[in-house]
Each structure stands twice: as structure tokens, then as C-alpha cells.
Design an enzyme around this catalytic site. Structure first.
Site, short mmCIF file in Angstrom:
data_model
loop_
_atom_site.label_atom_id
_atom_site.label_comp_id
_atom_site.label_asym_id
_atom_site.label_seq_id
_atom_site.Cartn_x
_atom_site.Cartn_y
_atom_site.Cartn_z
CD GLU A 114 -3.05 -0.70 0.02
OE1 GLU A 114 -3.35 0.48 -0.21
OE2 GLU A 114 -3.50 -1.66 -0.63
CB SER A 486 -40.30 -45.71 23.00
OG SER A 486 -41.18 -46.53 22.28
#
Length: 769
Positions: A114, A486
Site C-alpha cells: 500500500e 418411546s
């Protein structure tokens, strides 16, 4: 011929005539004049710029309070009880990191690409500004030459408008920033503010989102990948376009090497490193999306939309290792089911271009529409025959599937395959990694849920609401009302104990027909799952073997209305369990969370403690906004079940894991202090296992969101129990066995436990026909 009639010769154009040509213009004078003109124009322009800057721009420069008192929007962060980040919610995903905590190689990577002269200039790179100005004069409005300081000025104070005025403000602000802040302070602002794609603001958040890591743990290769994002987050996003991002990463590594920021050996190592990209929805190593969404909803109702920007921190009761185990168990359980059922065919087809570049572009485009689901990846088939498939996945790699790993697609690879099921070049398939190999798979249609609670205070230790939160956000743990089958029988048996029906009571396991008057609908002839009858058998064996006929005879004896009242002690809603005999077989409706809460009563000795998820809420300044005060087993006010009943029920449920439908649990976990019950509803539409150890209770469920049969041979013991076991291997690792003490009022009779105080209720019931 007279003189007057002689022709006159025109002057020669080649010279030599009587008239000489005009002198040649001096090209040097021409250039000098133009140079003077351009120089004057430039000075005038420069003067105008300076006047504009001093008279118009400088007086209107904003104060630097925004950056000297930096107070950005910070998202809500959610952590496990042991401090692992599991979720973030906010307009801007940002994690503020002090500059000294950022690895030096990440800072170097950013500077290299940059602004390599960052530590040398005073905020403006003059040669760069000149290049950008000339480009603007040519009408290109180039946006080059912005130093890191200028980008800070733009990100905090300006728009992205491409104009001379904005550039002047940017330069003036850069000078002002440089005169007030150190280079390290400027770099810290930049690295915390810059947008990096995938809703990530700042490198701290980007490290988490792209790699699932804290910024301190990223490698040089990963740092270079992140450093490539500021220029164009959409173009160099490795989630969207990995190859383009990889090219830029390699260029940044070269710059770092050339600038001697890394050594040649570090460069080679970084270039060869395999990167594992995550992205939004996959950024956290611990998957707890359903739990964090529950937290978000709770906080929204309490604090409003401010939670997204105020930097709140939430500590949950989730335990990292246990959540990881639960997530893995659910995913494996679902995929195991899918791999042994019918292949539904590819997700689609594309035409593969002949040109290699066009082909790769076509593959990239279509795979972006078929995102991965964790390790379940999409791929495009480039070659296929009955013995081998080659497919390209999103990383650009070609994977090969062969042998038994093709089992799911046996029919789809044959000549008998239907057109929409055929696997051929251009087919979009799913692949699953396994021990260095790849398996042909498919995106599942079946779903599952898992929840685990602290049996003594209700804290949610693990919660998985489905296969993939990003595909379907429906939380089956808290929202899915399903028949428990169950797995609901223990609550009926507990009611029966307090009516004097004991573990050694004999009950007739024989055919039974019940009139419409008694069932509330039509005549009913209940059957056992295996279709067999064993005649007279003890209640203990009947529960262990999940005998339906015995359960119906039990509820018929104690009365459905009494049973309906009794189950409310465990937190179940009466209206969801009508007072009919079918209640004994779990024909009502529960959520996995409700069932876990109910089983918690058996686990902790008879106390009903409400589940909770949020342990603490802290604001951005560290002030505690909320801290849970959980209920605790042992509080007499929470007593839901007689201690004697709880003890005998625990004994009965341990029998299920010892000799019954969950007998595989004990050898798998290597311990005997576990108990629980399987559950399979009619036509195998729901598969359950609910079980516990004295400290932790957990429930696993599997089924389709739109109920349909899982398959004739699928049961809770085969589908849900394995998920429960996988979780418990982690949850109980290192936990010593804890035998339950016998409470007063419980005695041995005929080789089994009994509660003498309850026996006289029916006049010492020893047999139920």
C-alpha cells in the site's frame, strides 16, 4: 522574337533561382515558448490550488476528534463459557486491535503493497500525487498515489468521490494527521478501520472471518492474503475468487522479499503454504450458530438494536469442546444416514467449454452458486466412469473418487441411470473428505438436533439445531414440536411408580384391542415394534425392551388423566399430551429442549431446573449489565419428583443401557453410570435418544422437517444413540463414575427396588393383565 514575347521562367522550387527562400523557423524557440506557456499555466494552476487550499479547504478541515477519540461501531460478540468466540452480530464486523498486538509481518505486508515509503514521507508521496494529477488532467480521474495516511483521511472524513477538491482535502488532512499522530498510531487506525470484504472492517475482524483465527495466530502467507484486500475487497476476495486473490498474495510476498521484510526461506515457505479460507458463516472454529442466534434474539428483546454497535460481550454456558463434539456428532449422524440411502442425483449440470480458461471460468461461476457446507464441498465432474470420478472443487483442485467411495453413486454411474440422476462431465456433485480420500456424497434432506444441559443448574452445554444454519435457520432444538415416541415412556412409568406399580410388577405383553370410546378416536390395537409378544414380564424388562403393550396396560391402569397431570411436573404442557392411552407411546408433542429438561429431573434426583443460555452480559466499558443466577438442584422449592421415585426411575433407565435398546452405550463409553431411553415413532418418522449421567443430560433427534418415514429399519437406537455416544465421549472424558446413593424409603424386594410407601395404593399390585 521580340524581348516582350520571351517566356518568363518561374523561380525554381529546388533553390538556385534568383529569389531565395524564407529562413527556417527555430524549433528550439518553439519549444521554449511552449515551455514558458505550460510552466506559467502550471504555476497559475498551482497558485489557484494553493489559494483554494488555504482560503477554502484549510479553514473547513474537520477536527481530528474522530480519530484521536476513536470510537467505532463495534459488534456484539458472543463467547463460550471457556472464552472461545462463537458469534458476532453487527453492522460492521470489527475487532479493535492495538498496534503492538498486530504481527510485524502483517504490518510489513500492508506497507509493502500500500505505501512502501510510509515511514519516510510526511503523509503525502509527492511523486505519486504528481502521477495521479497528470492522469486526472488526461481525463482518467485515477485514484492512485494515496498513502496510508491519505487513506485514513479518506476513510474517516471524506467520500470516495473522484475529484480534485476531494484530493486537496485528502492531502491537507494527511498533513494534519501526520502532525498530530505518530506513524504507529496512523497505521493502527488504518488497520482497524479499512473495509476488507465479507463485512469485515479492520484486519482483526478479517483474520477471524477469512481464516477463523485471532490476528496474532495468522501466518505470513495468510497475512499477505489479507494485505491484498484493501485495494479491491470484492475483486481480491479469496472466498469469491480464490485464484485472483492467490495471484495478488504471491505478488505481495515477492514485494516483501524484495524489500527484505522476509527472508528467502520464509518466502518459499509462504508460497507453498496451503490456505484454508472460511468466510462469513464459517469463520468460527466452534460452530454454534443456532445458539448464538438464540442469544441475539434474547438480547434484541431486552436491549434493542443498539446491541449491534455498542460493543457488548455475552458469555454463554456453552462449552467449547462439548459444542465441537455435538456439532461433529450431528454432522456425522446425518451424513452416515445419507450415505446409506438412495442417491438423488447431481444438483445440476453445466456445459463444459473446450477452452481450458473458459472451462475454469464456467466452473468457478457455477460453484459460486453452490456454496460448501463446512466440509461438504461442491464439485463439477470433468470425467466419470463406473470406477472413477474426477471433479474440480472451488479451490481449483481436482479430486478423484474411486472404489468403495463411489458406492452412493453406483446406479448414477451406470447406463441404467435416469437422465436427471446421471453422473457425467458437467454434473454438479458433492464430495466429502475422509482420511485423505474423497467420498461421493449429497446435500442431506434429513435433519437432526442435539442439546445437552447441566443436569444440576440447567446451563446449556451444547446445542445444535440442524445440519447447516446457513442453509436453514430453523432451530429444531427449541422450535420443532415432534412426537417423542418411546422416549416419553419413562414419565408414564414414573407416574406408575407413585401408584404402586413397581419394577418387579408383572405385566402381560400380549395383544390388546381398545375401543374407540377409550382411545378418543377409533378402535386401536397397539403393537410392539418387533411385532412379537413375550407374555408376562417384569416392568423393568418391559421398559428396557420398550414394549408398547406393557406401556399401554400401565397407563390404562393408572388412568390417562392422572398421567397427564403427572407429566406437568417435568415441564410438559398438558394440551400437547391429550389424556388418551396413546400418551404412553409418546403420541404428544415435545421439543428436544423440553425433553432434555424433563430427563434432567431423573438425572439430578428429582429437581426441575429451567435451562438457560446466557451467563453474563458486559458492555464495552466492562460493566456487567446482567449476570445469571441459575436455579440449582437441591433447592426444595424445585422439587418435582419424589427422591425415591427418581432413584428407582434412574435404576430402570440404567437397565436400558445395560440390557435394553441402548445396550451399546455402556461398552462404547466404558462406564455404567449412564441411563436413558430410545424412541422411535410410528413408521419411523422420528428417532430419539434421551439420556444422562448425573452431571449432564443430552437429547438427540433425527427426522425430516416435513415428517416422513426415515426407513423401515431405522430406529432411535440406530440413528440418535450414536450421536449421543459421540458427544458423551467428550463430555464425560475424565469424569469419574458417580453411583447414586440409595435414599431413605427405598428397599429391595424380590431382587429389585421397591418403594413400600407407594405399594398399598392399588393393594400391592403384582400383576397387570
Amino acid at each position: 522574337m521580340s524581348e516582350s514575347r520571351k517566356p518568363v521562367r518561374p523561380p525554381s522550387r529546388l533553390g538556385g533561382g534568383a529569389q531565395s527562400r524564407k529562413p527556417r523557423r527555430n524549433w528550439q524557440q518553439y519549444l521554449i515558448r511552449w515551455g514558458i506557456f505550460l510552466g506559467s499555466a502550471g504555476l497559475i494552476l498551482l497558485g489557484l490550488v494553493i489559494v483554494y487550499a488555504l482560503v477554502v479547504a484549510k479553514p473547513n478541515l474537520p477536527d481530528l476528534d474522530t480519530i484521536t477519540d476513536y470510537n467505532p461501531k463495534v459488534p456484539l460478540r458472543i463467547y463460550t463459557a471457556d472464552n472461545a468466540l462463537i458469534g458476532e452480530f453487527g453492522e460492521e464486523r470489527r475487532n479493535i486491535i492495538a498496534i503492538e498486538e498486530i504481527p510485524s509481518y502483517l504490518k510489513n505486508a500492508v506497507v509493502a503493497i500500500e505505501d512502501e515509503r510510509f515511514y519516510e514521507h510526511g503523509g503525502v508521496d509527492y511523486w505519486g500525487v504528481l502521477r495521479a494529477t497528470l492522469a486526472n488532467l488526461r481525463g482518467r480521474l485515477a485514484q492512485g498515489a494515496s498513502t496510508i495516511t491519505m487513506q485514513v483521511a479518506r476513510n474517516f472524513f471524506l467520500t470516495n468521490e473522484k475529484s480534485f477538491a476531494r484530493k486537496i482535502y485528502e492531502v491537507l488532512l494527511a498533513w494534519k494527521i501526520e502532525s498530530n499522530l505518530s506513524k504507529e498510531q496512523i497505521l493502527e487506525l488504518y488497520m482497524n478501520q479499512i473495509y476488507l470484504g465479507q463485512r469485515a472492517y479492520g484486519f482483526g475482524s478479517a483474520a477471524q472471518i477469512y481464516f477463523g483465527k485471532d490476528i496474532q495466530r495468522i501466518s505470513i502467507a495468510e497475512a499477505a492474503m489479507l494485505a491484498g484486500l484493501p485495494k479491491a475487497p470484492s475483486a481480491y476476495n479469496p472466498v469469491v475468487n480464490y485464484r485472483r486473490a492467490k495471484i495478488r498474495q504471491e505478488y505481495i510476498l515477492q514485494r516483501m522479499r524484495d524489500l527484505k521484510m522476509i527472508t528467502p526461506s520464509q518466502y518459499q515457505s509462504a508460497m507453498s503454504e496451503t490456505l484454508h479460507i472460511r468466510g462469513i458463516g464459517r469463520e468460527f472454529t466452534t460452530k454454534a450458530d443456532f445458539a448464538t442466534e438464540m442469544v441475539r434474539q434474547l438480547l434484541i428483546s431486552e436491549y434493542g438494536d443498539g446491541i449491534y454497535t455498542q460493543g457488548m460481550t455475552v458469555i454463554t454456558t456453552i462449552r467449547k469442546a462439548e459444542q465441537d463434539a455435538a456439532y461433529s456428532a450431528v454432522r456425522k449422524g446425518i451424513m452416515d444416514y445419507e450415505l446409506r440411502h438412495k442417491y438423488r442425483g447431481p444438483e445440476g449440470y453445466i456445459k463444459l467449454p473446450e477452452d481450458s480458461t473458459a472451462r475454469q471460468r464456467a466452473i468457478d461461476d457455477i460453484l459460486s452458486d453452490h456454496p460448501s457446507s463446512d466440509d461438504l464441498l461442491a464439485g463439477v465432474v470433468i470425467a466419470a466412469n463406473p470406477k472413477e470420478i474426477q471433479a474440480v472443487i472451488a479451490t481449483g483442485d481436482t479430486v478423484t473418487i474411486k472404489g468403495d467411495d463411489l458406492k452412493l453413486g453406483t446406479v448414477a454411474l451406470s447406463d441404467k441411470a435416469q437422465p436427471k440422476q446421471q453422473i457425467k462431465p458437467g454434473a454438479i456433485i458433492r464430495v466429502l473428505p475422509s482420511d485423505g480420500r474423497w467420498i461421493l456424497a449429497q446435500m442431506p434432506q434429513v435433519e437432526a438436533a442435539f442439546v445437552a444441559l447441566d443436569a444440576n443448574n440447567g446451563g446449556i452445554r451444547a446445542l445444535v439445531g440442524g445440519f447447516d444454519f446457513n442453509r436453514n435457520k430453523y432451530n429444531r432444538v427449541s422450535q420443532a414440536q415432534r412426537q417423542p415416541g418411546s422416549s416419553f415412556k419413562p414419565f408414564i412409568y414414573a407416574a406408575a411408580l407413585e401408584k404402586g406399580i413397581m419394577p418387579n410388577t408383572l405385566v402381560n405383553d400380549a395383544p390388546l384391542s381398545i375401543s374407540a370410546l377409550e382411545t378418543g378416536s377409533q378402535m386401536w390395537s397397539p403393537k410392539n415394534y418387533d411385532g412379537k409378544f413375550e407374555g408376562q414380564m417384569k416392568l423393568r424388562a418391559a421398559l428396557a425392551k420398550s414394549k408398547n403393550l406393557v406401556s399401554v396396560r400401565v397407563i390404562r391402569k393408572i388412568g390417562p388423566r392422572y398421567a397427564q397431570d403427572f407429566i406437568q411436573r417435568f415441564g410438559f404442557e398438558a394440551e400437547k399430551h391429550p389424556p388418551y392411552l396413546t400418551m404412553a407411546l409418546g403420541a404428544g408433542a415435545v421439543t428436544p429442549l423440553e425433553l432434555a429438561t424433563g430427563y434432567g429431573v431423573f438425572a439430578n434426583g428429582g429437581y426441575r431446573v429451567e435451562p438457560y443460555l446466557i451467563s453474563k452480559v458486559i458492555d464495552a466499558k466492562g460493566n456487567v449489565l446482567f449476570e445469571a443466577s441459575p436455579q440449582k438442584a437441591g433447592d426444595a422449592n424445585l422439587r418435582a419428583l419424589d427422591a425415591r421415585t427418581a432413584f428407582v426411575m434412574d435404576s430402570l433407565l440404567q437397565e436400558v443401557t445395560k440390557s435394553g435398546t441402548a445396550a451399546s452405550a455402556r461398552p462404547a463409553l466404558g462406564r455404567s453410570d449412564i441411563a436413558g431411553k430410545t424412541g422411535t415413532t410410528n413408521e419411523s418418522m422420528d428417532a430419539w435418544f434421551a439420556g444422562y449421567q448425573s452431571d449432564v443430560v443430552a437429547v438427540a433427534w433425527m427426522g425430516f422437517d416435513k415428517p416422513k418415514s426415515l426407513g423401515d429399519r431405522e430406529t432411535g437406537g440406530g440413528l440418535a444413540l450414536p450421536m449421543w455416544i459421540r458427544y458423551m465421549k467428550t463430555a464425560l472424558n475424565g469424569v469419574p463414575e458417580s453411583p447414586r446413593p440409595v435414599p431413605a424409603g427405598v428397599a429391595q424386594q424380590d431382587g429389585d427396588w421397591t418403594i413400600p410407601a407407594f405399594v398399598p395404593f392399588f393393594g400391592k399390585t403384582t400383576t397387570l393383565d
